[in-house]
Scaffold this motif. Sequence first.
Motif, PDB file in Angstrom:
ATOM      1  N   GLU A  20       0.808  -1.216   0.000  1.00 46.93           N
ATOM      2  CA  GLU A  20       0.000   0.000   0.000  1.00 46.93           C
ATOM      3  C   GLU A  20       0.846   1.275   0.000  1.00 46.93           C
ATOM      4  N   ASP A  21       2.102   1.164   0.416  1.00 47.53           N
ATOM      5  CA  ASP A  21       2.986   2.325   0.428  1.00 47.53           C
ATOM      6  C   ASP A  21       3.729   2.509  -0.886  1.00 47.53           C
ATOM      7  N   GLY A  22       3.492   1.603  -1.857  1.00 48.72           N
ATOM      8  CA  GLY A  22       4.162   1.713  -3.139  1.00 48.72           C
ATOM      9  C   GLY A  22       5.521   1.043  -3.181  1.00 48.72           C
ATOM     10  N   THR A  23       5.802   0.196  -2.197  1.00 43.38           N
ATOM     11  CA  THR A  23       7.061  -0.549  -2.190  1.00 43.38           C
ATOM     12  C   THR A  23       6.917  -1.824  -3.001  1.00 43.38           C
ATOM     13  N   ILE A  24       7.837  -2.063  -3.927  1.00 45.14           N
ATOM     14  CA  ILE A  24       7.810  -3.285  -4.732  1.00 45.14           C
ATOM     15  C   ILE A  24       8.399  -4.424  -3.900  1.00 45.14           C
ATOM     16  N   LEU A  25       7.591  -5.440  -3.652  1.00 44.01           N
ATOM     17  CA  LEU A  25       8.025  -6.590  -2.851  1.00 44.01           C
ATOM     18  C   LEU A  25       8.747  -7.621  -3.700  1.00 44.01           C
ATOM     19  N   LEU A  26       8.333  -7.737  -4.944  1.00 41.73           N
ATOM     20  CA  LEU A  26       8.964  -8.684  -5.861  1.00 41.73           C
ATOM     21  C   LEU A  26       8.665  -8.254  -7.282  1.00 41.73           C
ATOM     22  N   LYS A  27       9.629  -8.438  -8.174  1.00 43.09           N
ATOM     23  CA  LYS A  27       9.469  -7.998  -9.565  1.00 43.09           C
ATOM     24  C   LYS A  27       9.978  -9.067 -10.514  1.00 43.09           C
ATOM     25  N   LEU A  28       9.208  -9.350 -11.568  1.00 39.58           N
ATOM     26  CA  LEU A  28       9.609 -10.295 -12.604  1.00 39.58           C
ATOM     27  C   LEU A  28       9.440  -9.632 -13.971  1.00 39.58           C
ATOM     28  N   SER A  29      10.134 -10.157 -14.965  1.00 41.20           N
ATOM     29  CA  SER A  29       9.992  -9.606 -16.313  1.00 41.20           C
ATOM     30  C   SER A  29      10.107 -10.713 -17.348  1.00 41.20           C
ATOM     31  N   ALA A  30       9.601 -10.426 -18.536  1.00 45.09           N
ATOM     32  CA  ALA A  30       9.659 -11.369 -19.649  1.00 45.09           C
ATOM     33  C   ALA A  30       9.521 -10.579 -20.945  1.00 45.09           C
ATOM     34  N   PRO A  31      10.021 -11.107 -22.071  1.00 41.67           N
ATOM     35  CA  PRO A  31       9.832 -10.426 -23.356  1.00 41.67           C
ATOM     36  C   PRO A  31       8.362 -10.411 -23.754  1.00 41.67           C
ATOM     37  N   THR A  32       7.954  -9.368 -24.463  1.00 44.34           N
ATOM     38  CA  THR A  32       6.547  -9.238 -24.854  1.00 44.34           C
ATOM     39  C   THR A  32       6.185 -10.175 -26.004  1.00 44.34           C
ATOM     40  N   GLY A  33       7.000 -10.202 -27.030  1.00 41.65           N
ATOM     41  CA  GLY A  33       6.687 -11.046 -28.183  1.00 41.65           C
ATOM     42  C   GLY A  33       5.421 -10.603 -28.888  1.00 41.65           C
ATOM     43  N   VAL A  34       5.376  -9.326 -29.263  1.00 39.15           N
ATOM     44  CA  VAL A  34       4.150  -8.758 -29.831  1.00 39.15           C
ATOM     45  C   VAL A  34       3.702  -9.453 -31.112  1.00 39.15           C
ATOM     46  N   GLU A  35       4.647 -10.063 -31.820  1.00 37.06           N
ATOM     47  CA  GLU A  35       4.308 -10.691 -33.094  1.00 37.06           C
ATOM     48  C   GLU A  35       3.358 -11.878 -32.922  1.00 37.06           C
ATOM     49  N   ARG A  36       3.195 -12.366 -31.696  1.00 39.56           N
ATOM     50  CA  ARG A  36       2.334 -13.530 -31.440  1.00 39.56           C
ATOM     51  C   ARG A  36       0.859 -13.176 -31.304  1.00 39.56           C
ATOM     52  N   GLY A  37       0.564 -11.872 -31.222  1.00 38.75           N
ATOM     53  CA  GLY A  37      -0.822 -11.449 -31.077  1.00 38.75           C
ATOM     54  C   GLY A  37      -1.196 -11.181 -29.630  1.00 38.75           C
ATOM     55  N   HIS A  38      -2.316 -10.479 -29.449  1.00 33.87           N
ATOM     56  CA  HIS A  38      -2.673 -10.003 -28.111  1.00 33.87           C
ATOM     57  C   HIS A  38      -3.047 -11.111 -27.140  1.00 33.87           C
ATOM     58  N   GLU A  39      -3.669 -12.164 -27.614  1.00 35.73           N
ATOM     59  CA  GLU A  39      -4.101 -13.221 -26.688  1.00 35.73           C
ATOM     60  C   GLU A  39      -2.894 -13.896 -26.041  1.00 35.73           C
TER      61      GLU A  39
END
Length: 316
Positions: A20-39
């Motif tokens: 609630e204070d805006g502190t990030i407890l954990l963060k993950l990331s991955a490539p978007t791969g937009v060419e695969r479509g929105h679904e």
Amino acid sequence: MKYIGIDLGGTGIKVGVVDEDGTILLKLSAPTGVERGHEAVIHDMAQLTLQAIEQSGVPMEEIDSIGIGIPGIYDIQRNIVPFCTNLFWHEVPLVQLMQKEIDKPVYVGNDASVAGLGETFAGSIRGVKDSVFVTLGTGVGGGVVLDGKLFTGHYGVGTEIGHMIIVAGGEMCTCGNTGCWERYASATALIRMGVEAMRSHPDCLIAKEAEGDESKVTGKLVIDCVRQGDKIAARAFDQYVYYLCVGLTTLVNAYDPEVIVLGGGIAGAGQILLDAVNEKLPGMIFCKKMPYAKIVLATLGNDAGIIGAALLGRAQ
């Protein structure tokens, strides 16, 4: 309660579990791969969210909502993404598809707008009720917070400040109009002004630092040359600051915020940018006998999008 913030970009997806204070407890990331479509992209967002929740150790019942910042427009009347150029999305029911995978309230906002919300809750303007966030990157984006809530306008496009027209018949913009603010106040604009200076003065420091190669001119290079005392670079930077202040003046006149926050790549210039703006802006303000918005720099950096998106639900 805890919140999920998703910063969705054309190249990457970033997901954070935020308190609630805006502190990030954990963060993950991955490539978007937009060419695969929105679904496929939305499915990956959901799976990354579930992974983040599991790895954070936060029980699902403690997750209040999911917020998503997108590099485009969200139609709050029809509850869809009408178009998003970087993702090649058209008429995408983002909330509906996300909720099919995770049964939680989902909120969506423009990435620049939610970054401004992040600065309001957890950054340089924590606790400020009325503010405008301006991101000075490849383009110019913005977020307006009024009375502690994100302002989007009736149709959801109320903060496209980069496309305020400040020069009639001016530079052609990628949006199809001419004279938009982002054509004069973005990092792209400063690069263009630096290149023009280099062409006119091939012996200037910009040309020397770029080794005569226009493709090596960056906003940072121009500002570095200003720091070193190059008069030609200083002239280009002064032109840039003038146009930046034209737009800032309009924001002051339109919203009368307590604070305007500058973020994005150009804001990385720091004090030299603040000093230049604070020198030029007072003479352009309409009501010179009244106080006006304080200009400050953003502090959350790349985390602003995650934090702001996460707290979209809290700001409703």
